[in-house]
Design a protein around this motif. Sequence first.
Motif, PDB file in Angstrom:
ATOM      1  N   VAL A  98       0.860  -1.178   0.000  1.00 19.49           N
ATOM      2  CA  VAL A  98       0.000   0.000   0.000  1.00 19.49           C
ATOM      3  C   VAL A  98       0.894   1.225   0.000  1.00 19.49           C
ATOM      4  O   VAL A  98       1.642   1.463   0.932  1.00 19.49           O
ATOM      5  CB  VAL A  98      -0.915   0.018   1.235  1.00 19.49           C
ATOM      6  CG1 VAL A  98      -1.801   1.245   1.223  1.00 19.49           C
ATOM      7  CG2 VAL A  98      -1.753  -1.242   1.267  1.00 19.49           C
ATOM      8  N   ALA A  99       0.827   2.001  -1.055  1.00 17.94           N
ATOM      9  CA  ALA A  99       1.686   3.166  -1.192  1.00 17.94           C
ATOM     10  C   ALA A  99       1.271   4.255  -0.233  1.00 17.94           C
ATOM     11  O   ALA A  99       0.094   4.453   0.043  1.00 17.94           O
ATOM     12  CB  ALA A  99       1.618   3.698  -2.622  1.00 17.94           C
ATOM     13  N   ALA A 100       2.256   4.998   0.291  1.00 18.77           N
ATOM     14  CA  ALA A 100       1.953   6.090   1.205  1.00 18.77           C
ATOM     15  C   ALA A 100       1.062   7.121   0.554  1.00 18.77           C
ATOM     16  O   ALA A 100       0.171   7.695   1.174  1.00 18.77           O
ATOM     17  CB  ALA A 100       3.258   6.734   1.681  1.00 18.77           C
ATOM     18  N   ALA A 101       1.273   7.385  -0.727  1.00 21.07           N
ATOM     19  CA  ALA A 101       0.474   8.405  -1.414  1.00 21.07           C
ATOM     20  C   ALA A 101      -1.001   8.065  -1.412  1.00 21.07           C
ATOM     21  O   ALA A 101      -1.857   8.922  -1.208  1.00 21.07           O
ATOM     22  CB  ALA A 101       0.966   8.578  -2.847  1.00 21.07           C
ATOM     23  N   SER A 102      -1.326   6.787  -1.620  1.00 19.67           N
ATOM     24  CA  SER A 102      -2.730   6.406  -1.648  1.00 19.67           C
ATOM     25  C   SER A 102      -3.357   6.539  -0.278  1.00 19.67           C
ATOM     26  O   SER A 102      -4.509   6.920  -0.142  1.00 19.67           O
ATOM     27  CB  SER A 102      -2.875   4.971  -2.169  1.00 19.67           C
ATOM     28  OG  SER A 102      -2.310   4.044  -1.270  1.00 19.67           O
ATOM     29  N   ALA A 103      -2.593   6.239   0.769  1.00 20.75           N
ATOM     30  CA  ALA A 103      -3.123   6.370   2.119  1.00 20.75           C
ATOM     31  C   ALA A 103      -3.371   7.834   2.458  1.00 20.75           C
ATOM     32  O   ALA A 103      -4.391   8.182   3.035  1.00 20.75           O
ATOM     33  CB  ALA A 103      -2.144   5.760   3.125  1.00 20.75           C
ATOM     34  N   TYR A 150       1.131   6.023   6.782  1.00 21.10           N
ATOM     35  CA  TYR A 150       0.638   7.398   7.017  1.00 21.10           C
ATOM     36  C   TYR A 150       1.065   7.803   8.414  1.00 21.10           C
ATOM     37  O   TYR A 150       0.442   7.428   9.403  1.00 21.10           O
ATOM     38  CB  TYR A 150      -0.886   7.409   6.869  1.00 21.10           C
ATOM     39  CG  TYR A 150      -1.542   8.763   6.934  1.00 21.10           C
ATOM     40  CD1 TYR A 150      -1.116   9.824   6.146  1.00 21.10           C
ATOM     41  CD2 TYR A 150      -2.628   8.969   7.786  1.00 21.10           C
ATOM     42  CE1 TYR A 150      -1.749  11.048   6.207  1.00 21.10           C
ATOM     43  CE2 TYR A 150      -3.270  10.197   7.849  1.00 21.10           C
ATOM     44  CZ  TYR A 150      -2.823  11.235   7.056  1.00 21.10           C
ATOM     45  OH  TYR A 150      -3.461  12.458   7.115  1.00 21.10           O
ATOM     46  N   ASP A 151       2.141   8.592   8.484  1.00 21.11           N
ATOM     47  CA  ASP A 151       2.735   8.860   9.788  1.00 21.11           C
ATOM     48  C   ASP A 151       2.111  10.071  10.477  1.00 21.11           C
ATOM     49  O   ASP A 151       1.292  10.800   9.906  1.00 21.11           O
ATOM     50  CB  ASP A 151       4.255   9.006   9.678  1.00 21.11           C
ATOM     51  CG  ASP A 151       4.692  10.197   8.810  1.00 21.11           C
ATOM     52  OD1 ASP A 151       3.926  11.177   8.669  1.00 21.11           O
ATOM     53  OD2 ASP A 151       5.808  10.136   8.274  1.00 21.11           O
ATOM     54  N   ALA A 152       2.517  10.298  11.714  1.00 24.79           N
ATOM     55  CA  ALA A 152       1.936  11.362  12.538  1.00 24.79           C
ATOM     56  C   ALA A 152       2.203  12.734  11.952  1.00 24.79           C
ATOM     57  O   ALA A 152       1.364  13.640  12.083  1.00 24.79           O
ATOM     58  CB  ALA A 152       2.486  11.267  13.952  1.00 24.79           C
TER      59      ALA A 152
END
Length: 271
Positions: free
Chosen positions: A13-18, A251-253
């Motif tokens: 799961v790509a970070a961009a999509s999240a 998806y980080d803080a």
Amino acid sequence: MLHYLILAPLLAVAAASAVSERATSSCPCGYRDSAGHIWRESIKSNLATSNALSVVNQDWAVQTWGQQRDNVYMQYSADNVYNVQNVLGIRTKAWSGNGSVYTGEIQTNRADIQYGSFRIKAKIPTAKGACFGFFSYQSDTQESDIEFLTNDTNFKHTVHYSNQPNHQTVTASADFTAFTEHRFDWMPGQTTFYVNGAKQTSMTANTPTAASRILANVWSDGDPNWSMGPPKTNAVALIQYINLYFNSTSYDATHFASDCKAAGSPAVCQV
């Protein structure tokens, strides 16, 4: 007891999509649960509809893998996840006494879920000889479970909780053959379990740490020490919703705080 083997390929799961998913959320500043924890993301599957399967297909994958067990060959099949009575049905089909046992399972498309509050509102099966499970899974030692065994003497009120391989069995006042919300909150170092919002127990030993999927299934392999069976009649769980509130490794803080600020810092959603 270890009884799962996930054979479907892991999906990255790509970070961009999240981030895109969160940026368009109606709750850009997250979700606060009843224990006060704030979660950055959600998957909310309202299955109380005549086409529940179409909702499942948005965020979940219906499983079709099989495995030889000690007693039978157990085959997950797509037709055991289906629309019924304006909810989602997951079942193990009645077994004739010969051949494979046909079972049902769904798992999240996302494998990056790491901690959260996970809820399912369901009726458990009543046919003897099946297990209904709702759980997180990365491996047999990275797994938290809520499970119901229809062969339990008091199965309408008995639930099994685990951070594999540790187990606890709880007897609740609720009748699980009526629609009941079951929940586990997976935190660093502790998993807490609820029935209809009321805390049942917490477990600290062997709390998972790895990013995982969330799954729901109804299965049986004839194991005399667990599922028993297989069932002689269809064992069907009926599910009204599955709501997942969580953090992820995608998806980080820092990005979450930035997106919340960009959205005007609205109030956190209560869940």
